[in-house]
Design a protein around this motif. Structure first.
Motif, mmCIF file in Angstrom:
data_model
loop_
_atom_site.group_PDB
_atom_site.id
_atom_site.type_symbol
_atom_site.label_atom_id
_atom_site.label_comp_id
_atom_site.label_asym_id
_atom_site.label_seq_id
_atom_site.Cartn_x
_atom_site.Cartn_y
_atom_site.Cartn_z
ATOM 1 N N TYR A 147 -18.820 9.833 -40.891
ATOM 2 C CA TYR A 147 -17.479 9.441 -40.230
ATOM 3 C C TYR A 147 -16.767 8.324 -41.629
ATOM 4 C CZ TYR A 147 -20.316 9.361 -36.248
ATOM 5 O OH TYR A 147 -20.886 9.652 -35.186
ATOM 6 N N VAL A 148 -15.131 9.003 -41.798
ATOM 7 C CA VAL A 148 -14.709 8.755 -42.405
ATOM 8 C C VAL A 148 -13.368 7.689 -41.906
ATOM 9 C CG1 VAL A 148 -12.718 10.097 -44.214
ATOM 10 C CG2 VAL A 148 -14.788 11.314 -43.348
ATOM 11 N N VAL A 149 -12.729 6.930 -43.275
ATOM 12 C CA VAL A 149 -11.672 6.082 -42.496
ATOM 13 C C VAL A 149 -10.540 6.010 -44.062
ATOM 14 C CG1 VAL A 149 -10.973 3.677 -42.413
ATOM 15 C CG2 VAL A 149 -13.188 4.485 -41.649
ATOM 16 N N THR B 186 -22.447 3.506 -41.288
ATOM 17 C CA THR B 186 -22.036 3.577 -42.434
ATOM 18 C C THR B 186 -20.923 5.136 -42.257
ATOM 19 O OG1 THR B 186 -24.430 3.738 -42.829
ATOM 20 C CG2 THR B 186 -23.421 4.453 -44.249
ATOM 21 N N GLU B 187 -19.602 4.348 -43.039
ATOM 22 C CA GLU B 187 -18.513 5.493 -43.186
ATOM 23 C C GLU B 187 -18.186 5.828 -44.463
ATOM 24 O OE1 GLU B 187 -16.155 3.221 -39.034
ATOM 25 O OE2 GLU B 187 -16.143 2.115 -41.642
ATOM 26 N N ILE B 188 -17.708 7.104 -44.468
ATOM 27 C CA ILE B 188 -16.627 6.525 -45.694
ATOM 28 C C ILE B 188 -15.391 6.540 -46.090
ATOM 29 C CG2 ILE B 188 -16.318 8.450 -47.334
ATOM 30 C CD1 ILE B 188 -18.397 10.199 -46.079
ATOM 31 N N VAL B 189 -14.828 5.785 -47.050
ATOM 32 C CA VAL B 189 -13.489 5.012 -47.133
ATOM 33 C C VAL B 189 -12.607 6.227 -48.050
ATOM 34 C CG1 VAL B 189 -12.016 3.397 -47.743
ATOM 35 C CG2 VAL B 189 -14.221 2.464 -46.256
ATOM 36 N N ALA B 190 -12.036 7.289 -47.593
ATOM 37 C CA ALA B 190 -11.555 8.318 -48.677
ATOM 38 C C ALA B 190 -10.521 6.972 -49.608
ATOM 39 C CB ALA B 190 -10.966 9.280 -47.378
ATOM 40 N N SER B 191 -10.330 7.678 -50.915
ATOM 41 C CA SER B 191 -10.034 7.398 -52.038
ATOM 42 C C SER B 191 -8.580 8.863 -51.738
ATOM 43 C CB SER B 191 -10.441 6.778 -52.847
ATOM 44 O OG SER B 191 -11.526 8.092 -53.380
ATOM 45 N N GLU B 192 -9.524 10.103 -51.507
ATOM 46 C CA GLU B 192 -8.486 11.319 -52.240
ATOM 47 C C GLU B 192 -9.038 12.261 -51.252
ATOM 48 O OE1 GLU B 192 -7.917 14.683 -55.356
ATOM 49 O OE2 GLU B 192 -8.619 12.813 -55.986
ATOM 50 N N ILE C 177 -11.561 20.137 -44.661
ATOM 51 C CA ILE C 177 -10.592 19.342 -45.571
ATOM 52 C C ILE C 177 -11.641 18.774 -46.291
ATOM 53 C CG2 ILE C 177 -11.744 17.774 -43.751
ATOM 54 C CD1 ILE C 177 -9.142 15.752 -44.173
ATOM 55 N N ALA C 178 -11.196 18.081 -47.569
ATOM 56 C CA ALA C 178 -12.541 17.767 -49.097
ATOM 57 C C ALA C 178 -12.392 16.249 -49.047
ATOM 58 C CB ALA C 178 -12.100 18.641 -50.194
ATOM 59 N N ILE C 179 -12.864 15.823 -48.783
ATOM 60 C CA ILE C 179 -12.555 14.321 -49.173
ATOM 61 C C ILE C 179 -13.291 13.324 -49.980
ATOM 62 C CG2 ILE C 179 -13.279 11.676 -47.434
ATOM 63 C CD1 ILE C 179 -10.595 13.326 -46.822
ATOM 64 N N GLU C 180 -12.353 12.728 -51.260
ATOM 65 C CA GLU C 180 -13.692 11.937 -52.333
ATOM 66 C C GLU C 180 -13.698 10.090 -51.444
ATOM 67 O OE1 GLU C 180 -13.277 10.675 -56.278
ATOM 68 O OE2 GLU C 180 -13.071 13.054 -56.001
ATOM 69 N N GLY C 181 -14.229 9.529 -51.059
ATOM 70 C CA GLY C 181 -13.935 8.552 -51.280
ATOM 71 C C GLY C 181 -15.521 7.627 -51.340
ATOM 72 N N GLN D 267 -18.579 12.863 -52.384
ATOM 73 C CA GLN D 267 -16.956 14.104 -52.223
ATOM 74 C C GLN D 267 -18.386 15.457 -51.228
ATOM 75 O OE1 GLN D 267 -17.272 15.343 -56.310
ATOM 76 N NE2 GLN D 267 -15.367 14.588 -57.021
ATOM 77 N N LEU D 268 -17.143 15.526 -50.003
ATOM 78 C CA LEU D 268 -17.441 16.246 -49.361
ATOM 79 C C LEU D 268 -16.301 17.464 -48.904
ATOM 80 C CD1 LEU D 268 -18.902 13.416 -46.565
ATOM 81 C CD2 LEU D 268 -20.299 14.920 -47.851
ATOM 82 N N ILE D 269 -16.983 18.343 -48.310
ATOM 83 C CA ILE D 269 -16.068 19.518 -48.052
ATOM 84 C C ILE D 269 -16.900 19.714 -46.640
ATOM 85 C CG2 ILE D 269 -15.069 21.791 -48.082
ATOM 86 C CD1 ILE D 269 -15.230 21.445 -51.476
#
Length: 165
Positions: free
Chosen positions: A52-54, A95-101, A73-77, A6-8
């Motif tokens: 890095y976000v996908v 290494t990437e974050i795959v966003a689920s929300e 933006i807030a990301i959860e993944g 979880q990132l903001i």
């Protein structure tokens, strides 16, 4: 909870949108998170980390339309790691974050006309009047472009659903 992030932070560059041959849509972008602390001399120091976000499909549509460089933006993944060999034959690791929300944040004074849009894997529909509607089994949220009421859209949608019940 084994692989959850979880990132903001702020979008670091304009998202790169790719439409794949199979009809899927992919959004890739960098995101900066800031941490503040005081050093030994008592001076306030800012530390910035880059991620890095996908985002795929409907989430990629929302990123393409609303998340531009600088947008909070807030990301959860979840974290994924992969490797590839570049043009010079060097093996690279990513290494990437795959966003689920995804939750678009920010003040009312920003250029963006929407303050918050919760996005879940369920359906997302852009309507003729320019509003964006997301729906899930529990609630339906509609966010109008332009002025939004005070508070989050999620809270407003929950209150509307309680009144309807």
């Amino acid at each position: 909870m084994r692989n959850k992030v979880q990132l903001i932070g702020n979008v670091g560059n304009e998202p790169k949108i790719t439409n794949l041959e199979n009809g899927n849509k992919l959004a890739r972008f960098s995101m900066a998170t800031n941490e503040y602390y005081r050093n030994a001399q008592g001076e306030k120091v800012q530390s910035t980390q880059w991620h890095y976000v996908v985002a795929w499909d409907k989430k990629a549509d929302i990123i393409e339309q609303y998340a531009h460089k600088g947008k909070e933006i807030a990301i959860e993944g979840k974290l994924i790691s992969r490797s590839y060999t570049n043009e010079m034959g060097v093996k690279c690791y990513v290494t990437e974050i795959v966003a689920s929300e995804i939750l678009l944040l920010g003040s009312r004074n920003e250029d963006s006309s929407v303050n918050e849009i919760p996005v879940k894997p369920e359906a997302v529909d852009t309507q003729e009047n320019g509003s964006v509607a997301t729906s899930s089994k529990e609630e339906t949220t509609t966010v109008q472009k332009g002025n939004t009421s005070k508070g989050s859209t999620r809270k407003n949608a929950s209150k509307s659903n309680q009144k309807a019940a």
